[in-house]
Design a protein around this motif. Structure first.
Motif, mmCIF file in Angstrom:
data_model
loop_
_atom_site.group_PDB
_atom_site.id
_atom_site.type_symbol
_atom_site.label_atom_id
_atom_site.label_comp_id
_atom_site.label_asym_id
_atom_site.label_seq_id
_atom_site.Cartn_x
_atom_site.Cartn_y
_atom_site.Cartn_z
ATOM 1 N N GLU A 1 1.017 -1.137 0.119
ATOM 2 C CA GLU A 1 0.086 0.100 0.057
ATOM 3 C C GLU A 1 0.725 1.266 -0.064
ATOM 4 N N ILE A 2 0.353 2.399 -0.339
ATOM 5 C CA ILE A 2 1.057 3.654 -0.490
ATOM 6 C C ILE A 2 0.058 4.599 0.219
ATOM 7 N N LYS A 3 0.552 5.167 1.261
ATOM 8 C CA LYS A 3 -0.256 6.192 1.837
ATOM 9 C C LYS A 3 -0.308 7.533 1.272
ATOM 10 N N PRO A 4 -1.451 8.319 1.494
ATOM 11 C CA PRO A 4 -1.564 9.599 0.944
ATOM 12 C C PRO A 4 -0.219 10.409 1.012
ATOM 13 N N GLY A 5 0.277 10.999 -0.228
ATOM 14 C CA GLY A 5 1.615 12.028 -0.111
ATOM 15 C C GLY A 5 2.884 11.079 0.088
ATOM 16 N N GLN A 6 2.913 10.035 0.215
ATOM 17 C CA GLN A 6 3.793 8.973 0.456
ATOM 18 C C GLN A 6 4.440 8.504 -1.016
ATOM 19 N N VAL A 7 5.687 7.868 -0.982
ATOM 20 C CA VAL A 7 6.195 7.236 -2.346
ATOM 21 C C VAL A 7 6.504 5.968 -1.913
ATOM 22 N N GLY A 8 6.015 5.204 -2.795
ATOM 23 C CA GLY A 8 6.337 3.663 -2.759
ATOM 24 C C GLY A 8 7.058 3.089 -3.945
ATOM 25 N N GLU A 9 7.933 1.970 -3.665
ATOM 26 C CA GLU A 9 9.035 1.665 -4.342
ATOM 27 C C GLU A 9 8.580 0.506 -5.222
ATOM 28 N N GLY A 10 8.704 0.251 -6.643
ATOM 29 C CA GLY A 10 8.450 -1.118 -7.343
ATOM 30 C C GLY A 10 9.829 -1.340 -7.825
ATOM 31 N N LEU A 11 10.075 -2.553 -8.178
ATOM 32 C CA LEU A 11 11.207 -3.189 -8.697
ATOM 33 C C LEU A 11 10.755 -4.207 -9.648
ATOM 34 N N LEU A 12 11.333 -3.971 -11.197
ATOM 35 C CA LEU A 12 11.192 -4.700 -12.285
ATOM 36 C C LEU A 12 12.474 -5.597 -12.397
ATOM 37 N N THR A 13 12.484 -6.975 -12.448
ATOM 38 C CA THR A 13 13.376 -8.019 -12.690
ATOM 39 C C THR A 13 13.077 -8.564 -13.841
ATOM 40 N N LEU A 14 14.297 -8.733 -14.544
ATOM 41 C CA LEU A 14 14.024 -9.471 -16.060
ATOM 42 C C LEU A 14 14.233 -11.033 -15.640
ATOM 43 N N THR A 15 13.529 -11.886 -16.612
ATOM 44 C CA THR A 15 13.909 -13.355 -16.474
ATOM 45 C C THR A 15 15.114 -13.584 -16.972
ATOM 46 N N LYS A 16 15.630 -14.825 -16.881
ATOM 47 C CA LYS A 16 16.672 -15.501 -17.895
ATOM 48 C C LYS A 16 16.525 -15.028 -19.267
ATOM 49 N N LYS A 17 15.200 -15.660 -19.788
ATOM 50 C CA LYS A 17 14.942 -15.639 -21.133
ATOM 51 C C LYS A 17 14.977 -14.256 -21.780
ATOM 52 N N ALA A 18 14.863 -13.089 -20.813
ATOM 53 C CA ALA A 18 14.620 -11.652 -21.418
ATOM 54 C C ALA A 18 16.056 -11.038 -21.526
ATOM 55 N N ILE A 19 16.890 -11.687 -20.811
ATOM 56 C CA ILE A 19 18.194 -10.789 -20.460
ATOM 57 C C ILE A 19 18.746 -10.974 -21.844
ATOM 58 N N GLY A 20 18.702 -12.135 -22.704
ATOM 59 C CA GLY A 20 19.438 -12.221 -24.099
ATOM 60 C C GLY A 20 18.653 -11.731 -25.274
ATOM 61 N N VAL A 21 17.638 -11.073 -25.147
ATOM 62 C CA VAL A 21 16.882 -10.660 -26.067
ATOM 63 C C VAL A 21 16.428 -9.108 -26.166
ATOM 64 N N SER A 22 16.149 -8.498 -27.244
ATOM 65 C CA SER A 22 15.552 -6.966 -27.260
ATOM 66 C C SER A 22 14.055 -7.339 -27.333
ATOM 67 N N PHE A 23 13.204 -6.400 -26.651
ATOM 68 C CA PHE A 23 11.808 -6.609 -26.660
ATOM 69 C C PHE A 23 11.154 -5.181 -26.225
ATOM 70 N N GLU A 24 9.951 -4.933 -26.693
ATOM 71 C CA GLU A 24 8.928 -3.984 -26.084
ATOM 72 C C GLU A 24 7.759 -4.629 -25.664
ATOM 73 N N LYS A 25 7.693 -4.545 -24.271
ATOM 74 C CA LYS A 25 6.525 -4.952 -23.538
ATOM 75 C C LYS A 25 5.897 -3.928 -22.561
ATOM 76 N N SER A 26 4.905 -4.449 -21.821
ATOM 77 C CA SER A 26 4.580 -3.441 -20.843
ATOM 78 C C SER A 26 3.819 -4.239 -19.752
ATOM 79 N N PHE A 27 3.519 -3.624 -18.524
ATOM 80 C CA PHE A 27 2.557 -4.122 -17.560
ATOM 81 C C PHE A 27 1.506 -3.031 -17.122
ATOM 82 N N THR A 28 0.593 -3.647 -16.463
ATOM 83 C CA THR A 28 -0.469 -2.953 -16.112
ATOM 84 C C THR A 28 -0.631 -2.860 -14.547
ATOM 85 N N ILE A 29 -0.715 -1.633 -13.981
ATOM 86 C CA ILE A 29 -1.060 -1.819 -12.282
ATOM 87 C C ILE A 29 -2.394 -1.207 -12.269
ATOM 88 N N GLU A 30 -3.127 -1.869 -11.392
ATOM 89 C CA GLU A 30 -4.623 -1.167 -10.910
ATOM 90 C C GLU A 30 -4.432 -0.778 -9.584
#
Length: 143
Positions: free
Chosen positions: A80-109
């Motif tokens: 959770e993120i409280k009003p006026g506060q900053v939360g931190e996300g972390l994206l980590t690539l899989t082993k498959k993704a490390i060796g290739v170029s790509f354009e993807k996305s993810f969606t947060i609700e």
């Protein structure tokens, strides 16, 4: 509003969206970086990237992932993120993704009244520079 005449005449598709000209003018959160560039131009592997989510609303928000291609990366979010506060996300690539170029996305609700969703683009370009010794060795080989 976007309308199309593609397909049979009795079927219509209408897309309604809001265009945000400034990524920092979003509500109820500001996501920084609003797009994640995981490109790699050297031998050093770029496999993780942190990003910030600022809650600019007056309510506690709970972020959840609603769309992601887990074969390329995983995303960790704060509970959770409280009003006026900053939360931190972390994206980590899989082993498959490390060796290739790509354009993807993810969606947060988010857990606001409108169940606001943000789609974050993720791009990876691999451009490895050959070592001078590698190209010299290749040039010296008989053809």
């Amino acid at each position: 509003m976007i309308a199309t005449n593609e397909g049979p005449p009795d079927k219509r598709v209408t897309i309604i969206s809001d265009i945000v000209s400034r990524p920092d003018s979003t509500y109820p959160v500001i996501i920084d970086d609003y797009k994640l560039d995981m490109s790699q131009f050297s031998e050093r592997v770029t496999d993780k990237k942190k990003f910030k989510i600022t809650n600019v609303s007056d309510k506690v928000l709970k972020p959840t992932i609603v769309s992601i291609d887990r074969s390329f990366f995983d995303v960790k979010l704060p509970k959770e993120i409280k009003p006026g506060q900053v939360g931190e996300g972390l994206l980590t690539l899989t082993k498959k993704a490390i060796g290739v170029s790509f354009e993807k996305s993810f969606t947060i609700e988010f857990s606001d009244e409108k169940a606001t969703r943000f789609t974050v683009p993720v791009k990876r370009t691999l451009q490895m520079v050959a070592k001078p010794s590698d190209s010299a060795a290749a040039a010296a080989r008989p053809h």
